[in-house]
Write a protein that holds these residues in place. Structure first.
Motif, PDB file in Angstrom:
ATOM      1  N   THR A  27       0.662  -1.312  -0.067  1.00  0.00           N
ATOM      2  CA  THR A  27       0.071   0.138  -0.064  1.00  0.00           C
ATOM      3  C   THR A  27       0.706   1.290  -0.091  1.00  0.00           C
ATOM      4  O   THR A  27       0.284   2.254  -0.618  1.00  0.00           O
ATOM      5  N   PHE A  28       2.004   1.392   0.401  1.00  0.00           N
ATOM      6  CA  PHE A  28       2.743   2.490   0.764  1.00  0.00           C
ATOM      7  C   PHE A  28       3.187   3.000  -0.435  1.00  0.00           C
ATOM      8  O   PHE A  28       3.472   2.395  -1.335  1.00  0.00           O
ATOM      9  N   PRO A  29       3.098   4.310  -1.020  1.00  0.00           N
ATOM     10  CA  PRO A  29       2.524   5.401   0.106  1.00  0.00           C
ATOM     11  C   PRO A  29       1.068   5.894  -0.391  1.00  0.00           C
ATOM     12  O   PRO A  29       0.676   6.826   0.253  1.00  0.00           O
ATOM     13  N   GLU A  30       0.446   5.324  -1.647  1.00  0.00           N
ATOM     14  CA  GLU A  30      -0.653   5.974  -2.095  1.00  0.00           C
ATOM     15  C   GLU A  30      -1.943   5.257  -1.214  1.00  0.00           C
ATOM     16  O   GLU A  30      -2.946   6.078  -1.107  1.00  0.00           O
ATOM     17  N   LYS A  31      -2.029   3.963  -1.128  1.00  0.00           N
ATOM     18  CA  LYS A  31      -3.239   3.359  -0.657  1.00  0.00           C
ATOM     19  C   LYS A  31      -3.704   3.405   0.706  1.00  0.00           C
ATOM     20  O   LYS A  31      -2.605   3.661   1.507  1.00  0.00           O
TER      21      LYS A  31
ATOM     22  N   ASP B 235      -3.477   4.103   7.206  1.00  0.00           N
ATOM     23  CA  ASP B 235      -2.957   5.278   6.221  1.00  0.00           C
ATOM     24  C   ASP B 235      -1.495   4.994   6.235  1.00  0.00           C
ATOM     25  O   ASP B 235      -1.023   4.307   6.931  1.00  0.00           O
ATOM     26  N   PRO B 236      -0.733   5.803   5.423  1.00  0.00           N
ATOM     27  CA  PRO B 236       0.647   5.866   5.406  1.00  0.00           C
ATOM     28  C   PRO B 236       1.232   6.305   6.810  1.00  0.00           C
ATOM     29  O   PRO B 236       2.228   5.344   6.922  1.00  0.00           O
TER      30      PRO B 236
END
Length: 192
Positions: free
Chosen positions: A53-57, A76-77
């Motif tokens: 996921t990092f950094p957008e999802k 989140d990030p």
């Protein structure tokens, strides 16, 4: 894929707490290996979520409870970085404690409290609502009190635990007051 198992990041230390508190007295080293394993698996899941996921999802899972409340996860990030840090450091602490606490008659109690403390910190990081955040905040305060006063027969440990408990109560009251003010202001402007 790893995001589907995000609930295990907190769930495994809670399971380790339950197993250690009830069966730790009969397990080698007070069942401390359970907390080490739980936090290490949490670290691996966190690392997998970070890579996915990092950094957008953002990972958000929520389940409604009693129609108005919900229990959820929000990663989140910033949260994923904190999850990585907390699981990594807690794994190191629990591993060190296996040797440090070796032979202590209260090992099982220590590892149970440490497992619950880890779960509370991780729940604090990825809570998706203020009520859940406040509950985990209170658990962190309780576990801090229990761990600081672990050797409660020593007057210095008992005194330090009382001081920590009273200090955290001030923060708890202010946090609760902030939640109430926020809720009242949201209700005035018509937000749920």
């Amino acid at each position: 894929m790893y995001a589907d198992y995000a609930y295990l990041i907190v769930g495994l230390p809670v399971l380790a707490f339950i197993l250690t508190i009830f069966f730790g007295w009969h397990l080698p080293r007070g069942g401390g290996f359970l907390t080490v394993l739980a936090t290490f698996i949490g670290f691996l899941i966190s690392a997998g979520i970070f890579l996915e996921t990092f950094p957008e999802k953002v990972v958000h899972q929520s389940m409604h409870w009693f129609a108005t409340l919900n229990v959820g996860i929000l990663i989140d990030p910033l949260a994923i970085v904190m999850l990585l840090m907390v699981t990594f450091v807690c794994t190191l602490i629990h591993t060190y404690a296996l040797g440090y606490m070796n032979g202590d008659p209260g090992m099982a109690r220590y590892f149970a409290e440490a497992g619950l403390f880890t779960a509370a910190m991780l729940g604090l990081v990825y809570s998706d609502n203020l009520l859940q955040l406040f509950i985990f905040w209170e658990l962190v305060g309780l576990c801090s009190y229990l761990l600081i006063g672990f050797w409660y027969r020593k007057p210095s440990a008992a005194s330090a635990a009382k001081k920590a408990f009273l200090t955290t109560r001030v923060g708890d009251v202010m946090f609760l007051a902030g939640i109430i003010l926020l809720y009242n202001n949201m209700a005035k402007i018509g937000l749920p």
